[in-house]
Design a protein around this motif. Structure first.
Motif, short mmCIF file in Angstrom:
data_model
loop_
_atom_site.label_atom_id
_atom_site.label_comp_id
_atom_site.label_asym_id
_atom_site.label_seq_id
_atom_site.Cartn_x
_atom_site.Cartn_y
_atom_site.Cartn_z
N THR A 1 0.84 -1.19 0.00
CA THR A 1 0.00 0.00 0.00
C THR A 1 0.88 1.24 0.00
OG1 THR A 1 -0.16 0.12 2.42
CG2 THR A 1 -1.81 -1.22 1.27
N TYR A 2 0.38 2.28 -0.65
CA TYR A 2 1.14 3.52 -0.79
C TYR A 2 0.19 4.70 -0.58
CZ TYR A 2 4.36 0.34 -3.19
OH TYR A 2 5.18 -0.71 -3.51
N ARG A 3 0.64 5.67 0.19
CA ARG A 3 -0.15 6.89 0.38
C ARG A 3 0.20 7.87 -0.74
NH1 ARG A 3 -3.13 9.55 4.09
NH2 ARG A 3 -2.94 7.83 5.59
N ILE A 4 -0.79 8.24 -1.52
CA ILE A 4 -0.59 9.14 -2.66
C ILE A 4 -0.95 10.56 -2.22
CG2 ILE A 4 -1.11 9.58 -5.07
CD1 ILE A 4 0.17 6.85 -4.49
N THR B 1 7.28 0.20 -9.68
CA THR B 1 7.09 0.05 -11.13
C THR B 1 6.11 -1.08 -11.38
OG1 THR B 1 9.36 0.77 -11.56
CG2 THR B 1 8.25 -0.43 -13.32
N PRO B 2 4.99 -0.79 -12.08
CA PRO B 2 4.55 0.51 -12.59
C PRO B 2 4.07 1.43 -11.47
CG PRO B 2 2.82 -1.09 -12.92
CD PRO B 2 4.00 -1.85 -12.39
N PRO B 3 3.89 2.72 -11.77
CA PRO B 3 3.45 3.65 -10.73
C PRO B 3 2.04 3.34 -10.25
CG PRO B 3 3.42 4.71 -12.88
CD PRO B 3 4.10 3.39 -13.07
N VAL B 4 1.77 3.72 -9.00
CA VAL B 4 0.48 3.43 -8.39
C VAL B 4 -0.37 4.69 -8.17
CG1 VAL B 4 1.35 1.38 -7.24
CG2 VAL B 4 1.45 3.59 -6.08
N GLY B 5 0.11 5.83 -8.64
CA GLY B 5 -0.64 7.07 -8.47
C GLY B 5 0.27 8.26 -8.58
N GLY C 1 -2.70 3.40 -5.38
CA GLY C 1 -2.12 3.20 -4.06
C GLY C 1 -1.98 1.76 -3.63
N ARG C 2 -2.18 0.82 -4.55
CA ARG C 2 -2.15 -0.60 -4.22
C ARG C 2 -1.39 -1.37 -5.30
NH1 ARG C 2 -4.24 1.51 -0.46
NH2 ARG C 2 -5.96 0.78 0.85
N GLN C 3 -0.65 -2.39 -4.89
CA GLN C 3 0.04 -3.22 -5.89
C GLN C 3 0.28 -4.62 -5.33
OE1 GLN C 3 4.20 -2.37 -7.71
NE2 GLN C 3 2.71 -1.44 -9.10
N LEU C 4 0.07 -5.61 -6.19
CA LEU C 4 0.25 -7.00 -5.80
C LEU C 4 1.03 -7.72 -6.89
CD1 LEU C 4 -0.54 -9.45 -3.94
CD2 LEU C 4 -2.52 -9.74 -5.46
N ALA C 5 2.11 -8.41 -6.50
CA ALA C 5 2.92 -9.19 -7.43
C ALA C 5 2.49 -10.65 -7.34
CB ALA C 5 4.40 -9.05 -7.10
N VAL C 6 2.27 -11.27 -8.51
CA VAL C 6 1.85 -12.67 -8.56
C VAL C 6 2.58 -13.37 -9.70
CG1 VAL C 6 -0.44 -12.26 -7.56
CG2 VAL C 6 -0.12 -12.10 -10.03
N THR C 7 2.45 -14.68 -9.73
CA THR C 7 3.08 -15.46 -10.80
C THR C 7 2.07 -16.25 -11.62
OG1 THR C 7 3.46 -17.32 -9.29
CG2 THR C 7 5.23 -15.69 -9.49
N SER C 8 0.81 -16.29 -11.15
CA SER C 8 -0.19 -17.11 -11.82
C SER C 8 -1.56 -16.46 -11.77
CB SER C 8 -0.26 -18.49 -11.17
OG SER C 8 -1.38 -19.23 -11.64
#
Length: 216
Positions: free
Chosen positions: A75-78, A95-99, A176-183
């Motif tokens: 989570t990121y505060r924009i 990367t990529p930007p979230v806001g 303000g949110r990002q999730l890394a996944v593989t599937s």
């Protein structure tokens, strides 16, 4: 003749008409009050009809915007989201930007799948509108890319594109949110879509996702 009768006589020219004039004035006053009431009710009803979604949106925004809702997400505060015409330096964030600051024109995200990298300034504007942006690295397996394509293509408030050097095979990004996944079969993928498509994190969750920039 009383003073009141003289007043109405001056008005009507006939002393006997004073009671008639009084009744007419009372009737006019009553009618005016009734009409005004109807107008207020009508305006209130119209305002309620237009404010309905806004009210829902405000209620949704009471959810803590800093609290992660999907396991493993960042989570990121924009702090800024103003419009700029030139390039924006997003290098201080993920990367990529979230806001952040962005171009006045949003990237179309009505289930659009792009085969080339997007200009970040347009994509960030889409995030502001409640879009979830699926991005994949250059080395992501083709089978994984195709599986995510099926989840994005044709679904409003979703878009997809490659992002070279993003550091994970696939990322899901909302404002303000990002999730890394593989599937694409990871259960958190659908959780992320459900939580953040037009979700409480988006400053403008009902913003348009068509009529903007249609090409990378």
């Amino acid at each position: 003749m009383t003073q009141d009768q003289q007043q109405y006589e001056t008005s009507s020219g006939k002393p006997g008409d004073c009671k008639v004039q009084l009744k007419r004035r009372l009737w006019a006053l009553t009618t005016a009050v009734a009409v005004a009431g109807a107008v207020v009710v009508g305006v209130t009803a119209i305002a309620s009809a237009h404010d309905g979604p806004h009210t829902v949106r405000v209620a949704a925004k009471s959810i803590d915007p800093d609290k992660a809702r999907v396991p493993g997400e960042q989570t990121y505060r924009i702090l800024q989201r103003h419009h700029v015409l030139g390039p924006v330096d997003y290098s201080g964030g993920p990367t990529p930007p979230v806001g952040g600051p962005h171009h006045p024109t949003w990237q179309n995200a009505n289930g659009d799948v792009y085969d080339r990298p997007l200009r970040n300034e347009h994509a960030v504007h889409s995030l502001e509108h409640g879009v979830v942006w699926v991005t994949y690295a250059e080395n992501a397996p083709r089978s994984v890319v195709n599986a995510f394509r099926k989840k994005v293509e044709g679904v409003p408030y979703r878009m997809m594109s490659p992002v070279p050097g993003q550091g994970a095979p696939v990322k899901l990004t909302a404002w303000g949110r990002q999730l890394a996944v593989t599937s694409a079969h990871d259960p958190r993928v659908d959780q992320f879509f459900d939580a953040y498509i037009q979700g409480p994190q988006a400053p403008e969750p009902e913003g348009p996702v068509t009529g903007g920039k249609a090409t990378p």
